[in-house]
Design a protein around this motif. Sequence first.
Motif, PDB file in Angstrom:
ATOM      1  N   GLN A   1      22.930  23.340  35.102  1.00 51.39           N
ATOM      2  CA  GLN A   1      23.101  24.865  35.390  1.00 51.39           C
ATOM      3  C   GLN A   1      24.439  25.410  36.103  1.00 51.39           C
ATOM      4  OE1 GLN A   1      20.787  26.974  34.272  1.00 51.39           O
ATOM      5  NE2 GLN A   1      21.354  28.679  35.059  1.00 51.39           N
ATOM      6  N   VAL A   2      25.094  26.200  35.235  1.00 50.14           N
ATOM      7  CA  VAL A   2      26.354  26.858  35.991  1.00 50.14           C
ATOM      8  C   VAL A   2      26.097  28.011  36.537  1.00 50.14           C
ATOM      9  CG1 VAL A   2      28.434  27.585  35.079  1.00 50.14           C
ATOM     10  CG2 VAL A   2      27.633  25.568  33.978  1.00 50.14           C
ATOM     11  N   LEU A   3      26.554  28.372  37.712  1.00 47.43           N
ATOM     12  CA  LEU A   3      26.505  29.349  38.653  1.00 47.43           C
ATOM     13  C   LEU A   3      27.810  29.954  38.712  1.00 47.43           C
ATOM     14  CD1 LEU A   3      24.260  30.971  40.297  1.00 47.43           C
ATOM     15  CD2 LEU A   3      25.285  29.473  42.219  1.00 47.43           C
ATOM     16  N   LEU A   4      28.010  31.173  38.555  1.00 48.98           N
ATOM     17  CA  LEU A   4      29.125  31.966  38.510  1.00 48.98           C
ATOM     18  C   LEU A   4      28.963  32.941  39.914  1.00 48.98           C
ATOM     19  CD1 LEU A   4      29.935  33.292  34.974  1.00 48.98           C
ATOM     20  CD2 LEU A   4      30.632  31.196  36.090  1.00 48.98           C
ATOM     21  N   VAL A   5      29.819  33.168  40.837  1.00 47.43           N
ATOM     22  CA  VAL A   5      29.480  33.894  41.963  1.00 47.43           C
ATOM     23  C   VAL A   5      30.979  34.563  42.127  1.00 47.43           C
ATOM     24  CG1 VAL A   5      29.394  34.026  44.588  1.00 47.43           C
ATOM     25  CG2 VAL A   5      28.213  32.041  43.125  1.00 47.43           C
ATOM     26  N   GLU A   6      30.670  36.030  42.017  1.00 47.62           N
ATOM     27  CA  GLU A   6      31.899  36.921  42.179  1.00 47.62           C
ATOM     28  C   GLU A   6      31.939  37.334  43.704  1.00 47.62           C
ATOM     29  OE1 GLU A   6      29.840  38.674  38.179  1.00 47.62           O
ATOM     30  OE2 GLU A   6      29.063  38.182  40.219  1.00 47.62           O
ATOM     31  N   SER A   7      33.060  37.851  43.972  1.00 50.80           N
ATOM     32  CA  SER A   7      33.475  38.278  45.389  1.00 50.80           C
ATOM     33  C   SER A   7      34.892  39.157  45.254  1.00 50.80           C
ATOM     34  CB  SER A   7      33.822  37.303  46.345  1.00 50.80           C
ATOM     35  OG  SER A   7      34.906  36.479  45.871  1.00 50.80           O
ATOM     36  N   GLY A   8      35.037  40.210  46.132  1.00 47.80           N
ATOM     37  CA  GLY A   8      36.200  40.876  46.263  1.00 47.80           C
ATOM     38  C   GLY A   8      35.953  42.513  46.088  1.00 47.80           C
ATOM     39  N   GLY A   9      34.896  43.036  45.577  1.00 43.04           N
ATOM     40  CA  GLY A   9      34.564  44.228  45.323  1.00 43.04           C
ATOM     41  C   GLY A   9      34.550  45.109  46.565  1.00 43.04           C
ATOM     42  N   GLY A  10      34.704  46.401  46.569  1.00 41.43           N
ATOM     43  CA  GLY A  10      34.460  47.003  47.561  1.00 41.43           C
ATOM     44  C   GLY A  10      34.922  48.669  47.306  1.00 41.43           C
ATOM     45  N   LEU A  11      35.268  49.699  48.320  1.00 38.80           N
ATOM     46  CA  LEU A  11      35.707  50.721  48.195  1.00 38.80           C
ATOM     47  C   LEU A  11      36.953  50.906  48.370  1.00 38.80           C
ATOM     48  CD1 LEU A  11      34.809  53.827  48.078  1.00 38.80           C
ATOM     49  CD2 LEU A  11      34.611  53.803  50.600  1.00 38.80           C
ATOM     50  N   VAL A  12      37.878  51.602  47.552  1.00 40.96           N
ATOM     51  CA  VAL A  12      39.157  51.687  47.650  1.00 40.96           C
ATOM     52  C   VAL A  12      39.701  53.178  47.136  1.00 40.96           C
ATOM     53  CG1 VAL A  12      39.645  50.849  45.377  1.00 40.96           C
ATOM     54  CG2 VAL A  12      41.535  50.685  47.039  1.00 40.96           C
ATOM     55  N   GLN A  13      40.667  53.660  47.698  1.00 39.34           N
ATOM     56  CA  GLN A  13      41.239  55.100  47.339  1.00 39.34           C
ATOM     57  C   GLN A  13      41.875  54.836  46.140  1.00 39.34           C
ATOM     58  OE1 GLN A  13      43.523  56.758  50.605  1.00 39.34           O
ATOM     59  NE2 GLN A  13      41.621  57.888  51.360  1.00 39.34           N
ATOM     60  N   ALA A  14      41.885  56.008  45.217  1.00 39.13           N
ATOM     61  CA  ALA A  14      42.540  55.965  43.966  1.00 39.13           C
ATOM     62  C   ALA A  14      44.085  55.547  44.146  1.00 39.13           C
ATOM     63  CB  ALA A  14      42.433  57.332  43.366  1.00 39.13           C
ATOM     64  N   GLY A  15      44.570  54.726  43.323  1.00 36.44           N
ATOM     65  CA  GLY A  15      45.871  54.283  43.369  1.00 36.44           C
ATOM     66  C   GLY A  15      45.937  53.085  44.020  1.00 36.44           C
ATOM     67  N   GLY A  16      44.867  52.433  44.644  1.00 37.51           N
ATOM     68  CA  GLY A  16      44.886  51.485  45.450  1.00 37.51           C
ATOM     69  C   GLY A  16      44.576  50.137  44.574  1.00 37.51           C
ATOM     70  N   SER A  17      44.354  48.730  45.234  1.00 37.44           N
ATOM     71  CA  SER A  17      44.396  47.619  44.740  1.00 37.44           C
ATOM     72  C   SER A  17      43.055  46.622  45.146  1.00 37.44           C
ATOM     73  CB  SER A  17      45.624  46.832  44.672  1.00 37.44           C
ATOM     74  OG  SER A  17      46.677  47.460  44.081  1.00 37.44           O
ATOM     75  N   LEU A  18      42.607  46.021  44.243  1.00 39.96           N
ATOM     76  CA  LEU A  18      41.627  45.009  44.903  1.00 39.96           C
ATOM     77  C   LEU A  18      41.697  43.857  44.065  1.00 39.96           C
ATOM     78  CD1 LEU A  18      37.945  46.988  44.838  1.00 39.96           C
ATOM     79  CD2 LEU A  18      39.360  46.136  46.973  1.00 39.96           C
ATOM     80  N   ARG A  19      41.275  42.641  44.347  1.00 39.97           N
ATOM     81  CA  ARG A  19      41.239  41.327  43.769  1.00 39.97           C
ATOM     82  C   ARG A  19      39.671  40.821  43.596  1.00 39.97           C
ATOM     83  NH1 ARG A  19      43.531  35.583  45.386  1.00 39.97           N
ATOM     84  NH2 ARG A  19      44.536  35.104  43.279  1.00 39.97           N
ATOM     85  N   LEU A  20      39.224  40.710  42.469  1.00 36.10           N
ATOM     86  CA  LEU A  20      37.960  39.931  42.267  1.00 36.10           C
ATOM     87  C   LEU A  20      38.300  38.643  41.918  1.00 36.10           C
ATOM     88  CD1 LEU A  20      36.205  42.745  40.163  1.00 36.10           C
ATOM     89  CD2 LEU A  20      36.306  42.684  42.327  1.00 36.10           C
ATOM     90  N   SER A  21      37.313  37.880  42.544  1.00 42.72           N
ATOM     91  CA  SER A  21      37.045  36.348  42.419  1.00 42.72           C
ATOM     92  C   SER A  21      35.953  36.068  41.737  1.00 42.72           C
ATOM     93  CB  SER A  21      37.324  35.640  43.552  1.00 42.72           C
ATOM     94  OG  SER A  21      38.520  35.885  44.365  1.00 42.72           O
ATOM     95  N   CYS A  22      35.802  34.992  40.843  1.00 48.96           N
ATOM     96  CA  CYS A  22      34.640  34.464  40.249  1.00 48.96           C
ATOM     97  C   CYS A  22      34.775  33.072  40.035  1.00 48.96           C
ATOM     98  CB  CYS A  22      34.650  34.969  38.858  1.00 48.96           C
ATOM     99  SG  CYS A  22      33.343  34.084  37.685  1.00 48.96           S
ATOM    100  N   ALA A  23      33.943  32.293  41.102  1.00 45.02           N
ATOM    101  CA  ALA A  23      34.235  30.863  41.181  1.00 45.02           C
ATOM    102  C   ALA A  23      32.959  30.370  40.401  1.00 45.02           C
ATOM    103  CB  ALA A  23      33.767  30.526  42.755  1.00 45.02           C
ATOM    104  N   ALA A  24      33.163  29.181  39.536  1.00 45.21           N
ATOM    105  CA  ALA A  24      31.988  28.675  38.850  1.00 45.21           C
ATOM    106  C   ALA A  24      31.735  27.143  39.682  1.00 45.21           C
ATOM    107  CB  ALA A  24      32.556  27.818  37.333  1.00 45.21           C
ATOM    108  N   SER A  25      30.443  27.006  39.529  1.00 45.72           N
ATOM    109  CA  SER A  25      29.884  25.966  40.352  1.00 45.72           C
ATOM    110  C   SER A  25      28.458  25.650  39.941  1.00 45.72           C
ATOM    111  CB  SER A  25      29.726  26.209  41.885  1.00 45.72           C
ATOM    112  OG  SER A  25      28.618  27.013  41.848  1.00 45.72           O
TER     113      SER A  25
END
Length: 128
Positions: A1-25
């Motif tokens: 079984q492959v599990l994908l786990v995302e992280s890095g979401g959140g609240l940000v103002q327009a013009g800002g930045s976020l970085r999402l991660s997805c780790a497979a295990s």
Amino acid sequence: QVLLVESGGGLVQAGGSLRLSCAASGRTFSPYAMGWFRQAPGKERQFVAAIVWSGRSTYYADTVKGRFTISRDNAMITAYLQMNSLKPEDTSVYYCAATGYGYSSYNYLSKSDKYGYWGQGTQVTVSS
């Protein structure tokens, strides 16, 4: 079984930045490609970006081209989505997906039914 786990979401103002991660295990998994999709309330899931694991070919939806960058860490079997110049219309739940086989083309990798593994999703909210 492959599990994908995302992280890095959140609240940000327009013009800002976020970085999402997805780790497979889970088990030894060698992805052919990993992708990011997003789904806003009441709307269909839409393609955001994809990366082919070998060769690193990348594909982007027109709505994010020039603002988002997909990348991967081969050793960690992790995909990233760097999101810059965020807009309120980018607000969605972002899902990571992976497939163990496929074709390196936008038409193929932009389709959600080509991916056999999915993460649980992470919320991204962009305020105006």
